[in-house]
Design a protein around this motif. Structure first.
Motif, short mmCIF file in Angstrom:
data_model
loop_
_atom_site.label_atom_id
_atom_site.label_comp_id
_atom_site.label_asym_id
_atom_site.label_seq_id
_atom_site.Cartn_x
_atom_site.Cartn_y
_atom_site.Cartn_z
N SER A 117 0.81 -1.21 0.00
CA SER A 117 0.00 0.00 0.00
C SER A 117 0.85 1.27 0.00
O SER A 117 2.04 1.26 0.29
CB SER A 117 -0.91 -0.01 1.23
OG SER A 117 -0.11 -0.11 2.38
N VAL A 162 4.04 7.95 -0.78
CA VAL A 162 4.91 7.25 0.15
C VAL A 162 4.39 5.83 0.36
O VAL A 162 3.20 5.66 0.64
CB VAL A 162 4.94 8.00 1.50
CG1 VAL A 162 5.74 7.25 2.53
CG2 VAL A 162 5.51 9.39 1.32
N CYS A 163 5.25 4.85 0.22
CA CYS A 163 4.84 3.47 0.50
C CYS A 163 4.65 3.30 2.00
O CYS A 163 5.49 3.76 2.78
CB CYS A 163 5.89 2.48 0.00
SG CYS A 163 6.11 2.57 -1.78
N THR A 164 3.58 2.66 2.39
CA THR A 164 3.30 2.56 3.82
C THR A 164 3.52 1.15 4.38
O THR A 164 3.58 0.98 5.58
CB THR A 164 1.86 2.99 4.13
OG1 THR A 164 0.99 2.29 3.23
CG2 THR A 164 1.69 4.47 3.93
N ASN A 165 3.61 0.16 3.52
CA ASN A 165 3.83 -1.20 4.04
C ASN A 165 4.80 -1.97 3.17
O ASN A 165 4.43 -2.90 2.45
CB ASN A 165 2.51 -1.93 4.17
CG ASN A 165 1.83 -1.57 5.45
OD1 ASN A 165 2.33 -1.87 6.53
ND2 ASN A 165 0.72 -0.87 5.36
N CYS A 166 6.07 -1.57 3.28
CA CYS A 166 7.10 -2.21 2.47
C CYS A 166 7.24 -3.68 2.85
O CYS A 166 6.95 -4.06 3.98
CB CYS A 166 8.43 -1.49 2.71
SG CYS A 166 8.39 0.22 2.18
N PRO A 167 7.73 -4.52 1.92
CA PRO A 167 7.98 -5.93 2.25
C PRO A 167 8.99 -6.05 3.41
O PRO A 167 9.72 -5.09 3.69
CB PRO A 167 8.59 -6.48 0.95
CG PRO A 167 8.21 -5.52 -0.11
CD PRO A 167 8.05 -4.19 0.53
N ARG A 225 8.78 4.82 11.69
CA ARG A 225 7.46 5.39 11.92
C ARG A 225 7.16 5.42 13.39
O ARG A 225 7.68 4.61 14.16
CB ARG A 225 6.40 4.52 11.24
CG ARG A 225 6.28 4.82 9.78
CD ARG A 225 5.09 4.11 9.23
NE ARG A 225 5.37 2.70 9.04
CZ ARG A 225 4.56 1.90 8.37
NH1 ARG A 225 3.43 2.35 7.90
NH2 ARG A 225 4.88 0.64 8.19
N PRO A 252 -0.20 5.62 11.58
CA PRO A 252 1.09 6.28 11.83
C PRO A 252 0.89 7.77 12.03
O PRO A 252 0.13 8.40 11.30
CB PRO A 252 1.89 5.99 10.56
CG PRO A 252 0.90 5.59 9.52
CD PRO A 252 -0.34 5.14 10.21
N HIS A 298 6.03 9.55 9.82
CA HIS A 298 6.58 8.63 8.85
C HIS A 298 7.88 9.24 8.34
O HIS A 298 7.87 10.22 7.64
CB HIS A 298 5.58 8.42 7.71
CG HIS A 298 5.94 7.31 6.79
ND1 HIS A 298 6.44 6.10 7.23
CD2 HIS A 298 5.90 7.21 5.44
CE1 HIS A 298 6.67 5.32 6.20
NE2 HIS A 298 6.36 5.97 5.10
N PRO A 339 10.72 7.84 6.37
CA PRO A 339 11.27 6.69 5.65
C PRO A 339 12.80 6.68 5.68
O PRO A 339 13.43 7.71 5.49
CB PRO A 339 10.77 6.90 4.21
CG PRO A 339 9.61 7.82 4.33
CD PRO A 339 9.91 8.71 5.50
N GLN A 384 0.63 -4.25 10.51
CA GLN A 384 0.72 -4.87 9.19
C GLN A 384 2.18 -5.10 8.81
O GLN A 384 2.53 -6.11 8.21
CB GLN A 384 0.07 -3.94 8.17
CG GLN A 384 -0.40 -4.67 6.93
CD GLN A 384 -1.13 -3.74 5.98
OE1 GLN A 384 -1.53 -2.64 6.35
NE2 GLN A 384 -1.28 -4.17 4.76
N LYS A 385 3.03 -4.15 9.20
CA LYS A 385 4.45 -4.22 8.88
C LYS A 385 5.13 -5.26 9.77
O LYS A 385 5.03 -5.19 10.99
CB LYS A 385 5.07 -2.84 9.09
CG LYS A 385 6.56 -2.77 8.91
CD LYS A 385 6.97 -2.62 7.47
CE LYS A 385 8.48 -2.64 7.36
NZ LYS A 385 8.94 -2.92 6.00
#
Lengths: 184, 283
Positions: free
Chosen positions: A20, A31-36, B21, B39, B42, B44, B258-259
């Motif tokens: 996502s 911005v990617c919110t759930n990177c692998p 995050r 979040p 964020h 990154p 989720q992460k």
């Protein structure tokens, strides 16, 4: 933006594995919110803490994020143990150093890759009397110190056979034994 | 043991760091409203370790180790502002004294505990000896105490001092492994910690010195925070936030973001400061 009303309003997220993303309202940046797993960054282009690589190949060939390789010379309870891009280890322990904590620090010798603490990196501790250099200068693997003339031993702590009287800065003197009256 | 049946003030939530995050999890009573987690920050590519909340200005403060710094941002969103950028190597734990408007932090590479005003001024080293891997730090401004944990594998310990660094003492040193997280509960006057070496949640009354185990067999705790009767901790193996009832010693809740990556520091953010109104009104 689904509110404009054109067929291209919704575009796929520029993120790996169809993960996502979100658009920042003020800047419009996506911005990617759930990177692998193991990946992070705006477009999942970086590696998470404890991993290194270049998963999207932003600076050359793509390299997946793999765990930091520090040859068992970092503590797994630490944070920030390696550089997320180069993999250079940042918190080497046990007097090791190097990209992957694979060498002994200056002033230490042994095998940085040995997993037994006592076999790892030991201090040079050269004898101050018998060494021509510094007490912490020795061969990184063997631990041999730089001995003065006719001084021997790994740490230059005693005289060669046939020599005596180790004097700091000078070395050892030859035994002046009369060959006739000596056993050796 | 008495079970204080307190109602949490509305608007209480958890803040925890994971993969650059800071996540916000509202609490409904003692339960995490997982569906409302989002979040608030964020960044990154950054690695956020410690998180603290200033209940007066509603600001989040955090430590970051990729370009070692301490920054702040409003819990309602807004641009992060760096408050400390120099002379840091591995800043990890951070604590706020909302009464005197100061912050305390540990640096596990410089082996120091430092203090500064919340704007970064008046910075000073409080402790710089006998520290090996200082991480968690907690301020108890009501009583003027500071607590920190050092997970030094050769001699782990939990220490205390006054908030100016004086009167330093070791509180706990026996049967510790890797005490990664610390939290202080004002109501019960208990200092609790999460240990990734002994796999226990334990508490001690710092004044009396009596120690008790809340829960054994936990996996790999990192951060810990108290909310009334509950303890919430982040876990590196479960990649989640786990809730434990301090009085029954039972796991009551788990939030799986989720992460799937290690979560770090965690703190409780109250809608109002606990001192004064809330502290006294429950008694």
């Amino acid at each position: 933006n689904a509110l404009i009303g054109t067929p291209d309003d919704c575009q796929p997220c520029p993120c790996p594995d169809r993960s996502s993303c979100a658009q920042i309202a003020q800047t419009g940046q996506v911005v990617c919110t759930n990177c692998p797993a193991g990946q992070t960054g705006i477009h999942c282009q970086m590696c998470d803490d404890g991993y290194y690589g270049d998963p999207l190949g932003t600076s050359g060939t793509a390299r997946p994020c793999v765990r930091c390789n520090c040859n068992g010379n970092v503590d797994f309870n630490s944070v920030g143990t390696c550089d997320h891009a180069t993999g250079r280890c940042l918190k080497c322990l046990g007097h090791t150093e190097g990209e992957h904590c694979q060498h002994c620090q200056r002033g230490y010798y042994g095998n940085a890759l040995n997993q037994t603490a006592s076999q790892k990196c030991k201090p040079c501790s050269c004898s101050t009397a018998g060494t021509s250099g510094h007490a912490n200068e020795c061969h990184p693997q063997t631990g041999n110190c730089h001995c003065l003339s006719h001084v021997t031993g790994r740490d230059c702590s005693h005289c060669e056979v046939g020599f005596f009287n180790l004097q700091p800065g000078l070395g050892c003197e030859r035994c002046k034994c009369n060959p006739i009256g000596s056993l050796s | 043991r008495p079970r204080p049946d307190v109602t949490l003030p509305p608007g209480t939530h958890l803040l925890f760091a994971q993969s650059g995050r800071v996540e916000h999890v509202p609490l409904d009573g003692y339960d995490m409203k997982k569906n409302d987690a989002k979040p608030v920050l964020h960044l990154p590519g950054k690695v956020i370790i410690g998180v603290a909340f200033d209940c007066v200005e509603k600001m989040i403060y955090w430590t970051e180790i990729t370009s070692p710094s301490i920054s702040k941002a409003s819990v309602d969103g807004g641009e992060p502002t760096a408050v400390i950028r120099s002379d840091l190597e591995s800043p990890e734990g951070i604590a706020i004294d909302h009464l005197s408007r100061t912050m305390f932090w540990t640096d596990s590479m410089r082996d120091r505990i430092e203090v500064a005003s919340l704007d970064g001024s008046q910075r000073r080293v409080l402790v710089d000896n006998d520290l090996v891997n200082p991480r968690a730090i907690i301020a108890d401004p009501e009583n003027g105490n500071l607590y920190w944990a050092d997970w030094n594998r050769d001699a782990p310990k939990i220490e205390t001092s006054y908030m100016d660094g004086s009167n330093r003492r070791v509180l706990v040193k026996d049967n510790l492994g890797l005490p990664n997280g610390l939290t202080y509960d004002y109501r019960s006057s208990l200092l609790c910690w999460a240990d990734a070496g002994t796999h226990k949640l334990e508490c001690v009354n710092p004044g009396r010195g009596d120690r008790s185990t809340v829960l054994e067999g936990i996996r790999y705790p990192f951060g810990i925070t108290t909310v009334g009767k509950n303890i919430f901790y982040t876990d590196w193996q479960r990649d989640s936030v786990v809730g434990v009832d301090r009085y029954t010693g039972e796991e009551s809740d788990e939030f799986h973001p989720q992460k799937r990556t290690r979560p770090y520091g965690i703190t409780t953010a109250y809608a109002q400061c606990l001192s004064g109104q809330n502290y006294c009104s429950v008694n």
